[in-house]
Design a protein around this motif. Structure first.
Motif, PDB file in Angstrom:
ATOM      1  N   ALA A  64      -8.735 -14.844  -2.233  1.00 54.76           N
ATOM      2  CA  ALA A  64      -9.319 -13.528  -1.967  1.00 54.76           C
ATOM      3  C   ALA A  64      -9.364 -13.223  -0.482  1.00 54.76           C
ATOM      4  O   ALA A  64      -9.163 -12.079  -0.058  1.00 54.76           O
ATOM      5  CB  ALA A  64     -10.726 -13.454  -2.557  1.00 54.76           C
ATOM      6  N   GLU A  65      -9.631 -14.229   0.339  1.00 51.22           N
ATOM      7  CA  GLU A  65      -9.860 -14.008   1.763  1.00 51.22           C
ATOM      8  C   GLU A  65      -8.606 -14.138   2.613  1.00 51.22           C
ATOM      9  O   GLU A  65      -8.586 -13.733   3.774  1.00 51.22           O
ATOM     10  CB  GLU A  65     -10.903 -15.011   2.272  1.00 51.22           C
ATOM     11  CG  GLU A  65     -12.279 -14.810   1.657  1.00 51.22           C
ATOM     12  CD  GLU A  65     -13.273 -15.874   2.093  1.00 51.22           C
ATOM     13  OE1 GLU A  65     -12.856 -16.801   2.826  1.00 51.22           O
ATOM     14  OE2 GLU A  65     -14.452 -15.776   1.719  1.00 51.22           O
ATOM     15  N   SER A  66      -7.547 -14.704   2.053  1.00 49.80           N
ATOM     16  CA  SER A  66      -6.355 -15.006   2.844  1.00 49.80           C
ATOM     17  C   SER A  66      -5.463 -13.785   2.990  1.00 49.80           C
ATOM     18  O   SER A  66      -5.574 -12.804   2.241  1.00 49.80           O
ATOM     19  CB  SER A  66      -5.545 -16.114   2.176  1.00 49.80           C
ATOM     20  OG  SER A  66      -6.295 -17.286   2.041  1.00 49.80           O
ATOM     21  N   ALA A  67      -4.563 -13.879   3.977  1.00 48.68           N
ATOM     22  CA  ALA A  67      -3.382 -13.036   3.911  1.00 48.68           C
ATOM     23  C   ALA A  67      -2.627 -13.499   2.668  1.00 48.68           C
ATOM     24  O   ALA A  67      -2.928 -14.566   2.126  1.00 48.68           O
ATOM     25  CB  ALA A  67      -2.542 -13.214   5.158  1.00 48.68           C
ATOM     26  N   PRO A  68      -1.695 -12.688   2.141  1.00 52.88           N
ATOM     27  CA  PRO A  68      -1.015 -13.104   0.910  1.00 52.88           C
ATOM     28  C   PRO A  68      -0.751 -14.600   0.899  1.00 52.88           C
ATOM     29  O   PRO A  68      -0.109 -15.143   1.786  1.00 52.88           O
ATOM     30  CB  PRO A  68       0.262 -12.259   0.931  1.00 52.88           C
ATOM     31  CG  PRO A  68      -0.192 -10.982   1.584  1.00 52.88           C
ATOM     32  CD  PRO A  68      -1.185 -11.408   2.639  1.00 52.88           C
ATOM     33  N   ALA A  82     -15.192  -8.511  -5.333  1.00 54.74           N
ATOM     34  CA  ALA A  82     -16.285  -9.153  -6.057  1.00 54.74           C
ATOM     35  C   ALA A  82     -16.514 -10.583  -5.566  1.00 54.74           C
ATOM     36  O   ALA A  82     -17.655 -11.031  -5.446  1.00 54.74           O
ATOM     37  CB  ALA A  82     -16.004  -9.163  -7.558  1.00 54.74           C
ATOM     38  N   LEU A  83     -15.433 -11.301  -5.264  1.00 55.39           N
ATOM     39  CA  LEU A  83     -15.548 -12.704  -4.878  1.00 55.39           C
ATOM     40  C   LEU A  83     -15.854 -12.890  -3.398  1.00 55.39           C
ATOM     41  O   LEU A  83     -16.512 -13.861  -3.018  1.00 55.39           O
ATOM     42  CB  LEU A  83     -14.258 -13.449  -5.229  1.00 55.39           C
ATOM     43  CG  LEU A  83     -13.978 -13.638  -6.718  1.00 55.39           C
ATOM     44  CD1 LEU A  83     -12.608 -14.266  -6.929  1.00 55.39           C
ATOM     45  CD2 LEU A  83     -15.045 -14.511  -7.361  1.00 55.39           C
ATOM     46  N   SER A  84     -15.365 -11.971  -2.560  1.00 53.72           N
ATOM     47  CA  SER A  84     -15.540 -12.178  -1.119  1.00 53.72           C
ATOM     48  C   SER A  84     -15.482 -10.854  -0.379  1.00 53.72           C
ATOM     49  O   SER A  84     -14.551 -10.589   0.380  1.00 53.72           O
ATOM     50  CB  SER A  84     -14.468 -13.126  -0.586  1.00 53.72           C
ATOM     51  OG  SER A  84     -14.680 -13.431   0.762  1.00 53.72           O
ATOM     52  N   ALA A  85     -16.506 -10.038  -0.572  1.00 51.83           N
ATOM     53  CA  ALA A  85     -16.474  -8.670  -0.056  1.00 51.83           C
ATOM     54  C   ALA A  85     -16.446  -8.609   1.474  1.00 51.83           C
ATOM     55  O   ALA A  85     -15.942  -7.645   2.051  1.00 51.83           O
ATOM     56  CB  ALA A  85     -17.683  -7.889  -0.574  1.00 51.83           C
ATOM     57  N   ASN A 114      -3.592  -8.285   2.185  1.00 53.40           N
ATOM     58  CA  ASN A 114      -3.659  -8.897   0.859  1.00 53.40           C
ATOM     59  C   ASN A 114      -4.070  -7.871  -0.183  1.00 53.40           C
ATOM     60  O   ASN A 114      -3.531  -7.836  -1.295  1.00 53.40           O
ATOM     61  CB  ASN A 114      -4.642 -10.072   0.881  1.00 53.40           C
ATOM     62  CG  ASN A 114      -4.484 -10.987  -0.323  1.00 53.40           C
ATOM     63  OD1 ASN A 114      -3.755 -10.697  -1.261  1.00 53.40           O
ATOM     64  ND2 ASN A 114      -5.191 -12.106  -0.293  1.00 53.40           N
ATOM     65  N   VAL A 115      -5.041  -7.009   0.166  1.00 54.47           N
ATOM     66  CA  VAL A 115      -5.465  -5.949  -0.756  1.00 54.47           C
ATOM     67  C   VAL A 115      -4.280  -5.064  -1.125  1.00 54.47           C
ATOM     68  O   VAL A 115      -4.049  -4.754  -2.303  1.00 54.47           O
ATOM     69  CB  VAL A 115      -6.589  -5.095  -0.139  1.00 54.47           C
ATOM     70  CG1 VAL A 115      -6.899  -3.876  -1.020  1.00 54.47           C
ATOM     71  CG2 VAL A 115      -7.850  -5.920   0.059  1.00 54.47           C
ATOM     72  N   ARG A 116      -3.524  -4.654  -0.124  1.00 59.04           N
ATOM     73  CA  ARG A 116      -2.375  -3.770  -0.367  1.00 59.04           C
ATOM     74  C   ARG A 116      -1.345  -4.425  -1.282  1.00 59.04           C
ATOM     75  O   ARG A 116      -0.869  -3.818  -2.242  1.00 59.04           O
ATOM     76  CB  ARG A 116      -1.728  -3.392   0.968  1.00 59.04           C
ATOM     77  CG  ARG A 116      -2.577  -2.489   1.845  1.00 59.04           C
ATOM     78  CD  ARG A 116      -2.059  -2.481   3.273  1.00 59.04           C
ATOM     79  NE  ARG A 116      -2.820  -1.574   4.123  1.00 59.04           N
ATOM     80  CZ  ARG A 116      -2.906  -1.688   5.443  1.00 59.04           C
ATOM     81  NH1 ARG A 116      -2.258  -2.677   6.065  1.00 59.04           N
ATOM     82  NH2 ARG A 116      -3.626  -0.830   6.148  1.00 59.04           N
ATOM     83  N   GLU A 117      -0.993  -5.679  -0.972  1.00 62.19           N
ATOM     84  CA  GLU A 117       0.015  -6.359  -1.776  1.00 62.19           C
ATOM     85  C   GLU A 117      -0.495  -6.653  -3.181  1.00 62.19           C
ATOM     86  O   GLU A 117       0.265  -6.595  -4.148  1.00 62.19           O
ATOM     87  CB  GLU A 117       0.458  -7.647  -1.077  1.00 62.19           C
ATOM     88  CG  GLU A 117       1.268  -7.383   0.183  1.00 62.19           C
ATOM     89  CD  GLU A 117       2.005  -8.619   0.680  1.00 62.19           C
ATOM     90  OE1 GLU A 117       2.357  -9.482  -0.157  1.00 62.19           O
ATOM     91  OE2 GLU A 117       2.239  -8.720   1.904  1.00 62.19           O
TER      92      GLU A 117
END
Length: 281
Positions: free
Chosen positions: A132-136, A197-200, A207-210
């Protein structure tokens, strides 16, 4: 609906699929697309678009939609809370409900239905937070298995179970074989809402975009990690995903290659708004 939209009990269905196939039609229903989210919230009737239509006519399609609704504001909201339809029931408890489902799948269903040692569940949840927190996330399975303290094959089996339970998307590069014990080339959570939800507080916007792009494409298209760029779709199209200022260097010289850009209402030539890929179903 509980099974379809939360993933809970999906592993039970998969385990019994051969038996169920003689008595019932088994299919997977995706969470809300961005199009469905807009129609649901704004009482609209925006149509489904095909990938070919988007690639060939994205400018005129974008103009028609943007004239109807403020897409960028709604898109930002959708990424945070629009994927599972129950977000409207108790909005303040939406992430808590998602986390309850994640805990149920990781702590109960996967150990019971896939025979995974329950003592590893805390470390596997930590892996979900890392994704959740990483770049892809490009996994180094040997290092991960050593860090978590389980064998390589056990970790790969767990990653496969996370994918089957709709908590992750495990992508292979084009030309790779398909095996439950094959290392994924890229790991994503199944949708952006899971990330928040896991790491707001530690979200990587790339990562969100991909994650959004992969989630919306995988429902009706074959999706692979690209050797040259971000994604390779249907054995033909290459996509590089980024922000509004994303350049074309990484797709120079590639045929059927496109830039998918966030934070823009309209594109031009082979640069297409990210949100428009939320109209594929």
């Amino acid at each position: 609906l509980h099974v379809v939209f939360t993933g809970s009990s999906l592993l039970e269905i998969l385990n019994a699929k051969s038996d169920l196939s003689r008595r019932a039609i088994v299919y997977e229903m995706q969470g809300f697309s961005f199009r469905e989210y807009l129609n649901w919230n704004e009482k609209l009737s925006l149509p489904v678009l095909t990938l070919n239509n988007i690639l060939e006519n994205h400018l005129s399609l974008s103009v028609g939609i943007v004239d109807t609704v403020k897409v960028l504001k709604h898109f930002s909201d959708y990424l945070k809370h629009g994927y599972y339809p129950y977000y409207k029931e108790l909005p303040a408890l939406y992430y808590s409900k998602i986390n309850e489902v994640v805990n149920l799948i990781v702590e109960l269903e996967i150990p019971q239905l896939r025979g995974v040692d329950i003592s590893y569940t805390t470390k596997i949840k930590q892996l979900l937070y890392i994704i959740a927190e990483s770049a892809p996330f490009i996994p180094n399975v040997s290092k991960l298995s050593e860090r978590i303290g389980i064998s390589r094959n056990s970790l790969l089996a767990y990653l496969d179970a996370l994918h089957d339970s709709c908590l992750t998307m495990n992508l292979q590069k084009e030309g790779s074989g398909i095996s439950r014990l094959q290392k994924p080339d890229k790991l994503f959570l199944e949708n952006p809402n899971l990330m928040y939800a896991l790491s707001a507080s530690q979200i990587d916007i790339g990562n969100v975009r991909e994650t959004f792009f992969a989630n919306q494409l995988r429902y009706r298209h074959k999706i692979n990690a690209s050797k040259e760029s971000d994604f390779f779709i249907d054995g033909r199209y290459t996509f590089e995903v980024g922000g509004k200022n994303k350049g074309k260097q990484q797709i120079d010289g590639l045929s059927d290659a496109y830039i998918v850009a966030d934070d823009i209402e309209y594109g031009m030539d082979n640069k297409i708004p990210l949100w428009l890929f939320g109209f594929l179903y």
